[in-house]
Enzyme design. Structure first.
Site, PDB file in Angstrom:
ATOM      1  N   MET A  14       0.832  -1.200   0.000  1.00  0.00           N
ATOM      2  CA  MET A  14       0.000   0.000   0.000  1.00  0.00           C
ATOM      3  C   MET A  14       0.867   1.251   0.000  1.00  0.00           C
ATOM      4  O   MET A  14       1.844   1.346   0.751  1.00  0.00           O
ATOM      5  CB  MET A  14      -0.935  -0.004   1.204  1.00  0.00           C
ATOM      6  CG  MET A  14      -2.008  -1.075   1.165  1.00  0.00           C
ATOM      7  SD  MET A  14      -3.132  -0.887  -0.235  1.00  0.00           S
ATOM      8  CE  MET A  14      -3.949   0.646   0.188  1.00  0.00           C
ATOM      9  N   CYS A  95      -3.745  -8.512   5.122  1.00  0.00           N
ATOM     10  CA  CYS A  95      -3.550  -7.157   5.633  1.00  0.00           C
ATOM     11  C   CYS A  95      -4.180  -7.016   7.014  1.00  0.00           C
ATOM     12  O   CYS A  95      -5.355  -7.349   7.202  1.00  0.00           O
ATOM     13  CB  CYS A  95      -4.165  -6.139   4.689  1.00  0.00           C
ATOM     14  SG  CYS A  95      -3.917  -4.429   5.222  1.00  0.00           S
ATOM     15  N   HIS A 166       2.602 -15.130   3.725  1.00  0.00           N
ATOM     16  CA  HIS A 166       3.470 -14.274   4.536  1.00  0.00           C
ATOM     17  C   HIS A 166       3.731 -15.028   5.832  1.00  0.00           C
ATOM     18  O   HIS A 166       2.801 -15.293   6.601  1.00  0.00           O
ATOM     19  CB  HIS A 166       2.785 -12.935   4.812  1.00  0.00           C
ATOM     20  CG  HIS A 166       3.651 -11.945   5.522  1.00  0.00           C
ATOM     21  ND1 HIS A 166       3.514 -10.589   5.357  1.00  0.00           N
ATOM     22  CD2 HIS A 166       4.657 -12.093   6.420  1.00  0.00           C
ATOM     23  CE1 HIS A 166       4.391  -9.951   6.106  1.00  0.00           C
ATOM     24  NE2 HIS A 166       5.095 -10.856   6.770  1.00  0.00           N
ATOM     25  N   ASN A 206       6.690 -15.290   1.584  1.00  0.00           N
ATOM     26  CA  ASN A 206       6.887 -13.852   1.707  1.00  0.00           C
ATOM     27  C   ASN A 206       7.172 -13.538   3.168  1.00  0.00           C
ATOM     28  O   ASN A 206       6.800 -14.293   4.053  1.00  0.00           O
ATOM     29  CB  ASN A 206       5.616 -13.127   1.210  1.00  0.00           C
ATOM     30  CG  ASN A 206       5.599 -11.638   1.505  1.00  0.00           C
ATOM     31  OD1 ASN A 206       4.643 -11.138   2.095  1.00  0.00           O
ATOM     32  ND2 ASN A 206       6.630 -10.932   1.117  1.00  0.00           N
ATOM     33  N   GLY A 207       7.866 -12.425   3.401  1.00  0.00           N
ATOM     34  CA  GLY A 207       8.071 -11.967   4.765  1.00  0.00           C
ATOM     35  C   GLY A 207       9.524 -11.918   5.172  1.00  0.00           C
ATOM     36  O   GLY A 207      10.155 -12.962   5.358  1.00  0.00           O
ATOM     37  N   ARG A 229       9.591  -5.056   1.213  1.00  0.00           N
ATOM     38  CA  ARG A 229      10.343  -3.858   1.581  1.00  0.00           C
ATOM     39  C   ARG A 229      11.776  -3.874   1.064  1.00  0.00           C
ATOM     40  O   ARG A 229      12.325  -2.830   0.701  1.00  0.00           O
ATOM     41  CB  ARG A 229      10.322  -3.695   3.103  1.00  0.00           C
ATOM     42  CG  ARG A 229       8.983  -3.213   3.635  1.00  0.00           C
ATOM     43  CD  ARG A 229       8.935  -3.280   5.146  1.00  0.00           C
ATOM     44  NE  ARG A 229       8.977  -4.662   5.621  1.00  0.00           N
ATOM     45  CZ  ARG A 229       9.243  -5.018   6.868  1.00  0.00           C
ATOM     46  NH1 ARG A 229       9.528  -4.077   7.769  1.00  0.00           N
ATOM     47  NH2 ARG A 229       9.228  -6.277   7.218  1.00  0.00           N
TER      48      ARG A 229
END
Length: 345
Positions: A14, A95, A166, A206-207, A229
């Site tokens: 986001m 989320c 995740h 993911n993560g 990120r």
């Protein structure tokens, strides 16, 4: 089966993975699967679709992530997504923000696997593109062994084409969305166990994955790896994806060349009314570890926000890196191989 070509993806984030970010990332990797920010079904059905769903052809392969929990609305939104030309539609079940919880969206759906399955089935019955799910390993005090298995089994039975996990729990109360990306401990082994239990199902992880060395290690256990990120803050990572993870011959993408190729796109966006900072905020971290990178960031941060700022700001920042000056505006416009970057459907 979901394509092995999707073995590497940049996560939906986001406020970050907007169309400008995705164009930039595509100039660094031809093969990675890119994702939009999450878009709610209500926004897709009733909002400004060009603003929400518009993209440049250069961005493909491209997936759209939807947020919602009403099967009918998700089916209608998925059809719109397909009609706009996306290659995949993904359901957000991860989320943790209060805002999406109040709309019965995101990680709170980990507690309602049957509803998630109904949502997937409705989308699968409506579109021909892959329908995938991105989830957590659990929420709050939920047992991640049972919680993840129930969601996975439900969506697999409903026909999902892939499941991205995740590898953290989400805490629905007491932690902010930012804290939910760091505080709950990572449990990669839990995702590996899911893949061993469901070997026929395409499962990605993911993560907290920081670099391509870690990505390669994960690919020994699962089908795909998704960076978030790390790819955003240090996008130079993406320049080596095609060679290291897809086996393409040659050298990693040249970072200076990527910036040069981005300039016609930026000029086109400026002509449409965008501010330079709308694009340059996504390229601040490009030259991590390169001499002059701090000045690069400083110039872009201070100058790109000024009214009327143009691509000359980027050229000025690049000179601080010790590189050769870029071509003139006229020369750049003559480059036929980048003209497509300014096109929109």
């Amino acid at each position: 089966m979901y394509e092995d070509s999707n073995r590497f993806a940049v996560a939906p984030m986001m406020d970050w993975t907007d169309r400008h970010c995705r164009v930039f990332h595509r100039l660094l990797t031809r093969r990675a699967l890119l994702y939009t920010e999450m878009v709610t079904t209500g926004a897709v059905l009733h909002g400004d679709r060009e603003r929400l769903l518009g993209f440049s052809e250069i961005e493909k392969p491209l997936a759209c992530q939807l947020g919602g929990s009403d099967p009918d609305d998700l089916a209608r939104a998925a059809r719109i997504v397909e009609d706009w030309g996306y290659d995949e539609v993904n359901l957000n079940v991860g989320c943790p923000s209060d805002r999406v919880q109040s709309g019965r969206i995101g990680a709170c759906l980990m507690l309602e696997p049957d509803l998630v399955a109904d949502c997937v089935a409705a989308m699968k019955a409506t579109v021909s593109i892959p329908v995938t799910v991105k989830c957590r390993i659990g929420v709050d005090d939920q047992d991640p062994e049972l919680g993840l298995d129930r969601v996975a089994d439900a969506v697999v039975a409903a026909g999902t084409d892939a499941l991205w996990v995740h590898a953290r729990k989400a805490w629905l109360k007491g932690l902010s969305p930012k804290e939910n990306r760091d505080v709950p401990p990572l449990d990669y082994e839990r995702v590996y166990r899911l893949k061993r239990r469901l070997p026929q199902v395409w499962i990605g992880i993911n993560g907290g994955i920081a670099n391509l060395d870690e990505a390669e290690a994960h690919l020994a256990h699962v089908d795909g790896v998704m960076l978030g990120r790390a790819a955003y803050h240090d996008p130079g990572i993406l320049a080596a994806v095609d060679t290291r993870l897809y086996g393409e011959e040659g050298e990693p993408r040249d970072l200076l060349a990527a910036v040069e190729t981005l300039l016609p796109y930026i000029e086109g966006e400026l002509a449409r009314g965008a501010r330079l900072s709308h694009v340059t905020r996504h390229i601040l971290g490009l030259f991590q570890g390169v001499p002059g990178a701090r000045k690069w960031r400083r110039i872009l941060s201070s100058e790109a926000v000024k009214p009327g700022a143009g691509v000359e700001v980027i050229r000025m920042a690049l000179e601080e890196l010790g590189g050769e000056p870029l071509d003139t505006d006229a020369q750049m416009r003559d480059r036929q191989d980048v003209a497509f970057a300014c096109a929109r459907p």
